[in-house]
Design a protein around this motif. Structure first.
Motif, PDB file in Angstrom:
ATOM      1  N   ALA A 137       0.829  -1.214   0.000  1.00 60.89           N
ATOM      2  CA  ALA A 137       0.000   0.000   0.000  1.00 60.89           C
ATOM      3  C   ALA A 137       0.860   1.259   0.000  1.00 60.89           C
ATOM      4  N   THR A 138       1.929   1.235   0.777  1.00 59.73           N
ATOM      5  CA  THR A 138       2.836   2.395   0.817  1.00 59.73           C
ATOM      6  C   THR A 138       3.530   2.572  -0.521  1.00 59.73           C
ATOM      7  N   TRP A 139       4.000   1.473  -1.121  1.00 58.43           N
ATOM      8  CA  TRP A 139       4.680   1.546  -2.417  1.00 58.43           C
ATOM      9  C   TRP A 139       3.755   2.147  -3.478  1.00 58.43           C
ATOM     10  N   ILE A 140       2.526   1.678  -3.521  1.00 53.83           N
ATOM     11  CA  ILE A 140       1.586   2.210  -4.507  1.00 53.83           C
ATOM     12  C   ILE A 140       1.343   3.694  -4.260  1.00 53.83           C
ATOM     13  N   ALA A 141       1.205   4.074  -3.011  1.00 48.95           N
ATOM     14  CA  ALA A 141       0.950   5.484  -2.684  1.00 48.95           C
ATOM     15  C   ALA A 141       2.111   6.391  -3.072  1.00 48.95           C
ATOM     16  N   SER A 166       4.677   5.714  -5.120  1.00 50.05           N
ATOM     17  CA  SER A 166       5.077   5.626  -6.526  1.00 50.05           C
ATOM     18  C   SER A 166       4.085   6.306  -7.462  1.00 50.05           C
ATOM     19  N   THR A 167       2.835   6.437  -7.027  1.00 53.32           N
ATOM     20  CA  THR A 167       1.844   7.111  -7.864  1.00 53.32           C
ATOM     21  C   THR A 167       1.624   8.566  -7.483  1.00 53.32           C
ATOM     22  N   GLY A 168       2.230   8.991  -6.372  1.00 53.18           N
ATOM     23  CA  GLY A 168       2.120  10.387  -5.980  1.00 53.18           C
ATOM     24  C   GLY A 168       0.952  10.706  -5.080  1.00 53.18           C
ATOM     25  N   THR A 169       0.214   9.711  -4.617  1.00 48.93           N
ATOM     26  CA  THR A 169      -0.876  10.003  -3.690  1.00 48.93           C
ATOM     27  C   THR A 169      -0.351  10.276  -2.283  1.00 48.93           C
ATOM     28  N   GLU A 170       0.905   9.941  -2.030  1.00 51.89           N
ATOM     29  CA  GLU A 170       1.569  10.271  -0.775  1.00 51.89           C
ATOM     30  C   GLU A 170       3.008  10.664  -1.088  1.00 51.89           C
ATOM     31  N   HIS A 171       3.509  11.656  -0.402  1.00 51.70           N
ATOM     32  CA  HIS A 171       4.890  12.087  -0.596  1.00 51.70           C
ATOM     33  C   HIS A 171       5.841  11.124   0.102  1.00 51.70           C
ATOM     34  N   SER A 189       8.575  11.773   1.653  1.00 57.78           N
ATOM     35  CA  SER A 189       8.987  12.271   2.965  1.00 57.78           C
ATOM     36  C   SER A 189       7.935  12.001   4.036  1.00 57.78           C
ATOM     37  N   ASP A 190       6.661  12.093   3.694  1.00 57.57           N
ATOM     38  CA  ASP A 190       5.600  11.821   4.664  1.00 57.57           C
ATOM     39  C   ASP A 190       5.570  10.345   5.055  1.00 57.57           C
ATOM     40  N   ALA A 191       5.676   9.465   4.066  1.00 59.29           N
ATOM     41  CA  ALA A 191       5.658   8.025   4.352  1.00 59.29           C
ATOM     42  C   ALA A 191       6.894   7.612   5.144  1.00 59.29           C
ATOM     43  N   ALA A 192       8.043   8.202   4.809  1.00 56.26           N
ATOM     44  CA  ALA A 192       9.277   7.890   5.539  1.00 56.26           C
ATOM     45  C   ALA A 192       9.191   8.398   6.977  1.00 56.26           C
ATOM     46  N   ALA A 193       8.682   9.611   7.158  1.00 54.09           N
ATOM     47  CA  ALA A 193       8.579  10.195   8.499  1.00 54.09           C
ATOM     48  C   ALA A 193       7.622   9.416   9.385  1.00 54.09           C
ATOM     49  N   SER A 194       6.616   8.811   8.780  1.00 54.46           N
ATOM     50  CA  SER A 194       5.641   8.043   9.563  1.00 54.46           C
ATOM     51  C   SER A 194       6.143   6.635   9.877  1.00 54.46           C
ATOM     52  N   GLY A 195       7.317   6.284   9.362  1.00 49.20           N
ATOM     53  CA  GLY A 195       7.885   4.970   9.636  1.00 49.20           C
ATOM     54  C   GLY A 195       7.373   3.866   8.738  1.00 49.20           C
ATOM     55  N   ARG A 196       6.658   4.210   7.687  1.00 48.56           N
ATOM     56  CA  ARG A 196       6.127   3.193   6.774  1.00 48.56           C
ATOM     57  C   ARG A 196       7.135   2.769   5.725  1.00 48.56           C
ATOM     58  N   ILE A 197       8.260   3.486   5.654  1.00 51.61           N
ATOM     59  CA  ILE A 197       9.348   3.129   4.750  1.00 51.61           C
ATOM     60  C   ILE A 197      10.585   2.872   5.588  1.00 51.61           C
ATOM     61  N   ASP A 249      17.188   7.294  -0.626  1.00 52.70           N
ATOM     62  CA  ASP A 249      16.101   8.262  -0.713  1.00 52.70           C
ATOM     63  C   ASP A 249      15.631   8.306  -2.167  1.00 52.70           C
ATOM     64  N   LEU A 250      14.411   7.867  -2.414  1.00 50.67           N
ATOM     65  CA  LEU A 250      13.892   7.799  -3.784  1.00 50.67           C
ATOM     66  C   LEU A 250      13.062   9.018  -4.182  1.00 50.67           C
ATOM     67  N   SER A 251      13.073  10.054  -3.373  1.00 54.15           N
ATOM     68  CA  SER A 251      12.229  11.220  -3.659  1.00 54.15           C
ATOM     69  C   SER A 251      12.559  11.890  -4.987  1.00 54.15           C
ATOM     70  N   ASP A 252      13.795  11.726  -5.469  1.00 53.51           N
ATOM     71  CA  ASP A 252      14.150  12.327  -6.770  1.00 53.51           C
ATOM     72  C   ASP A 252      13.581  11.575  -7.965  1.00 53.51           C
ATOM     73  N   VAL A 253      13.185  10.320  -7.781  1.00 56.46           N
ATOM     74  CA  VAL A 253      12.673   9.539  -8.909  1.00 56.46           C
ATOM     75  C   VAL A 253      11.186   9.199  -8.762  1.00 56.46           C
ATOM     76  N   LEU A 254      10.580   9.606  -7.660  1.00 55.97           N
ATOM     77  CA  LEU A 254       9.154   9.357  -7.454  1.00 55.97           C
ATOM     78  C   LEU A 254       8.416  10.679  -7.402  1.00 55.97           C
ATOM     79  N   PRO A 255       7.168  10.744  -7.824  1.00 55.15           N
ATOM     80  CA  PRO A 255       6.313   9.668  -8.295  1.00 55.15           C
ATOM     81  C   PRO A 255       6.603   9.270  -9.742  1.00 55.15           C
ATOM     82  N   LEU A 256       6.039   8.122 -10.141  1.00 56.00           N
ATOM     83  CA  LEU A 256       6.302   7.577 -11.459  1.00 56.00           C
ATOM     84  C   LEU A 256       5.316   8.045 -12.521  1.00 56.00           C
ATOM     85  N   ARG A 257       4.121   8.376 -12.150  1.00 59.40           N
ATOM     86  CA  ARG A 257       3.069   8.799 -13.087  1.00 59.40           C
ATOM     87  C   ARG A 257       2.778   7.690 -14.105  1.00 59.40           C
ATOM     88  N   PRO A 258       2.269   6.551 -13.629  1.00 56.41           N
ATOM     89  CA  PRO A 258       1.998   5.413 -14.532  1.00 56.41           C
ATOM     90  C   PRO A 258       0.917   5.688 -15.551  1.00 56.41           C
TER      91      PRO A 258
END
Length: 123
Positions: free
Chosen positions: A85-89, A91-96, A98-106, A114-123
Motif C-alpha cells: 500500500a505504501t509503495w503504490i501510494a 510511486s503514484t504520488g498520492t503520498e509524498h 517524505s511523509d511516508a518515511a517520516a511516519s515509519g512506513r518506509i 532516498d527515492l524522492s528524486d525519482v518518485l512519483p512515477l506517473r503510470p
C-alpha cells in the motif's frame, strides 16, 4: 527487475482495480495487488536503471535501481523496503516520500536510499 515484463494495459488495469477497492473500503484482490506492485517496480527500473539501491516490496517483488556502485553479494548497502500500500501510494504520488518515511512506513538504509528524486512515477 521482476522476472516477467508486465504489459502496460495489464499493469494499469491492476492498479485501477486496487484503487477502486481502496476507494470502496475493500481489500484488493491479491493478484491485482501483486500485478500493480510489480508493474510499478518495473516502471521504476525503467526510469532509474542501475544496481546501487534495492527496493523491496515483500512479498511481491524487489528491484535494483539507481546508478552507482554495483551490488552482487549479501545484503545491499542501500535498501528500501515498504508494504504494498505504501509503495503504490508513493510511486503514484498520492503520498509524498517524505511523509511516508517520516511516519515509519518506509525502511530506508544507506546513503542512496532516498527515492524522492525519482518518485512519483506517473503510470
Amino acid at each position: 527487475m521482476p522476472s516477467r515484463k508486465i504489459d502496460i494495459i495489464d499493469g494499469r488495469a491492476a492498479l485501477d482495480a486496487v484503487r477502486r477497492a481502496d476507494a470502496a473500503g475493500e481489500k484488493p484482490q491479491r493478484t491485482d495487488l501483486a500485478t500493480a506492485v510489480r508493474y510499478l517496480l518495473q516502471l521504476l527500473d525503467e526510469k532509474a536503471p542501475g544496481n546501487s539501491v534495492e527496493v523491496r516490496v515483500p512479498p511481491f517483488g524487489a528491484v535494483q535501481v539507481i546508478q552507482g556502485p554495483r551490488h552482487t553479494r549479501g545484503t545491499p548497502p542501500n535498501v528500501v523496503e515498504m508494504d504494498a500500500a505504501t509503495w503504490i501510494a508513493v510511486s503514484t504520488g498520492t503520498e509524498h516520500w517524505s511523509d511516508a518515511a517520516a511516519s515509519g512506513r518506509i525502511s530506508a538504509s544507506g546513503t542512496r536510499a532516498d527515492l524522492s528524486d525519482v518518485l512519483p512515477l506517473r503510470p
